[in-house]
Scaffold this active site. Structure first.
Site, PDB file in Angstrom:
ATOM      1  N   TYR A   1       0.825  -1.206   0.000  1.00 31.45           N
ATOM      2  CA  TYR A   1       0.000   0.000   0.000  1.00 31.45           C
ATOM      3  C   TYR A   1       0.858   1.254   0.000  1.00 31.45           C
ATOM      4  CZ  TYR A   1      -4.234  -2.725   0.576  1.00 31.45           C
ATOM      5  OH  TYR A   1      -5.274  -3.587   0.359  1.00 31.45           O
TER       6      TYR A   1
ATOM      7  N   GLU B   1      -7.897  -7.649   5.313  1.00 30.31           N
ATOM      8  CA  GLU B   1      -7.021  -8.682   4.737  1.00 30.31           C
ATOM      9  C   GLU B   1      -6.269  -9.444   5.830  1.00 30.31           C
ATOM     10  OE1 GLU B   1      -4.845  -6.217   2.017  1.00 30.31           O
ATOM     11  OE2 GLU B   1      -6.713  -5.735   0.975  1.00 30.31           O
TER      12      GLU B   1
ATOM     13  N   ARG C   1      -5.183 -15.924 -11.937  1.00 30.61           N
ATOM     14  CA  ARG C   1      -6.594 -15.670 -12.192  1.00 30.61           C
ATOM     15  C   ARG C   1      -7.423 -16.306 -11.074  1.00 30.61           C
ATOM     16  NH1 ARG C   1      -3.941 -13.266 -15.187  1.00 30.61           N
ATOM     17  NH2 ARG C   1      -4.148 -12.965 -17.447  1.00 30.61           N
TER      18      ARG C   1
ATOM     19  N   GLY D   1     -24.014 -17.487 -18.189  1.00 33.37           N
ATOM     20  CA  GLY D   1     -22.740 -17.987 -18.666  1.00 33.37           C
ATOM     21  C   GLY D   1     -21.961 -18.706 -17.584  1.00 33.37           C
TER      22      GLY D   1
END
Length: 397
Positions: free
Chosen positions: A98, A140, A203, A271
């Site tokens: 960050y 997180e 991904r 989809g």
């Protein structure tokens, strides 16, 4: 939250910053990747960078967060922050990154806006940035603690199933033989592969089996480029990955999960957005869920409907499920669940108090959300998952 002085400055400068945020984020990524090229190679999605969608998503999230701070000074946009934090955790984002983003983002702001960035303006937007960054870091941290820490784990492919011409399911087990950690239906994992040029691209893919499965299962649609290039990782998985191969996976993340409510449910997909919905249906079926469930799906044709057998089988096990499948072509009028064309809820009864879960292309989710709002479903009761950069905020308004 935001101090009164900074709130006034942000409110006054939001039109200027918001109008330039697209150019700012473009300069930001150019600076970041020039300084740290390994981030583009091994962390950021190169396809999204080439298409500009990641820049749009970043711009939208910053603008939305700042707008929320000045409009609702005592509240935090937790739904937006949670979605971003889950994606960051699946990528292994660390707190120190960050500071790196801050360095290049604020240099880009200064480059684009020039003398308009007075010390007062810089301080106000600095406060906005660190409020967002620190909130994400805290979320997180909790996610890493719950999942056993950030990092990658090696998994072996034990089975590959060709669902449709463009969708393959991969079933995997831990390469070290350890037990398969559980997950919540609707979550996804990050998958990291090494491509031919040495890049290690990442991904996210939704887990498409119900929790409790002895194997980790995800289903991948091969991305065939239309306006842009073919998908790098989906193409690699389809062309090269077979049983016996190994892949690095993250722990499961994602907040499109059931809240344990007894309210009526609507699970709407289009989809490849079917994948988390099938997992959720499997969880409901295994739990003997008795409440009403409305199952909605849109696809090009019955043959293109991935996981259709599971979709139908899980819904069929529920005590009170209604199924509507829309197909652009090939709908069978003899099938009670089939409808022709695009998803249209005009003639579908949506029970009062419904909790809706959406996954699919952004235009589909926007259309379904609008229809649900028109039927009286509360905005807070409509939950969604976006595959890829979250452009919902970037295209709002």
């Amino acid at each position: 939250m935001l101090s009164e002085q900074s709130a006034a400055t942000v409110r006054a400068t939001l039109p200027v910053v918001g109008g330039a945020i697209g150019e700012i984020t473009e300069r930001f990524y150019a600076r970041l990747f020039a300084a740290r090229p390994e981030l583009l190679r091994d962390l950021f999605n190169r396809g999204n960078q080439a298409a500009g969608t990641q820049r749009q998503a970043l711009a939208g999230s910053i603008a939305a967060f700042a707008t929320h701070l000045v409009d609702h000074p005592d509240q935090r946009p937790d739904a937006m922050l949670s979605r971003i934090a889950h994606k960051h955790a699946s990528l292994g984002v660390a707190p120190e990154q960050y500071a790196l983003v801050h360095e290049h983002l604020f240099a880009a702001i200064a480059e684009v806006l020039g003398e308009a960035v007075t010390p007062e303006v810089a301080a106000a937007w600095d406060e906005v940035y660190w409020l967002m960054a620190n909130a994400l870091t805290a979320i997180e941290k909790r996610l890493y603690e719950e999942s056993g820490g950030a990092g990658w784990r090696s998994w072996e492919v034990v089975e590959r199933v060709e669902e449709t011409e463009d969708v393959a399911t991969f079933r995997m087990r831990p390469a070290d033989g350890s037990p398969v950690p559980d997950f919540r239906a609707g979550q996804y994992v990050s998958v990291q592969v090494e491509l031919a040029d040495g890049a290690r691209q990442i991904r996210q893919y939704s887990l498409s089996a119900a929790p409790g499965s002895p194997l980790r299962q995800f289903s991948v649609k091969r991305v065939r480029g239309e306006a842009g290039p073919d998908g790098e990782v989906s193409g690699h998985l389809h062309a090269r990955v077979r049983p016996g191969d190994r892949l690095d996976l993250s722990a499961p993340y994602g907040d499109l999960v059931l809240a344990g409510t007894e309210a009526p449910l609507l699970l709407a997909s289009a989809g490849i957005g079917v994948t988390p919905m099938v997992a959720i249906l499997g969880e409901l079926a295994d739990a003997g869920h008795e409440g009403p469930v409305l199952v909605v799906h849109g696809d090009r044709s019955p043959g293109a409907h991935a996981l259709r057998a599971d979709h139908e089988a899980y819904a069929g096990k529920l005590a009170d499920a209604t199924v509507h499948f829309w197909y652009e072509t090939g709908a069978d009028p003899a099938e009670a669940s089939h409808r022709a064309g695009l998803v249209d809820l005009a003639e579908v009864t949506v029970p009062e108090g419904t909790q809706a879960y959406l996954c699919g292309p952004l235009p589909f989710m926007r259309a379904v959300r609008a229809q649900l709002l028109g039927k009286g479903v509360a905005a807070a009761d409509i939950h969604y998952e976006v595959f890829g950069p979250d452009l919902w905020l970037a295209q709002a308004g």
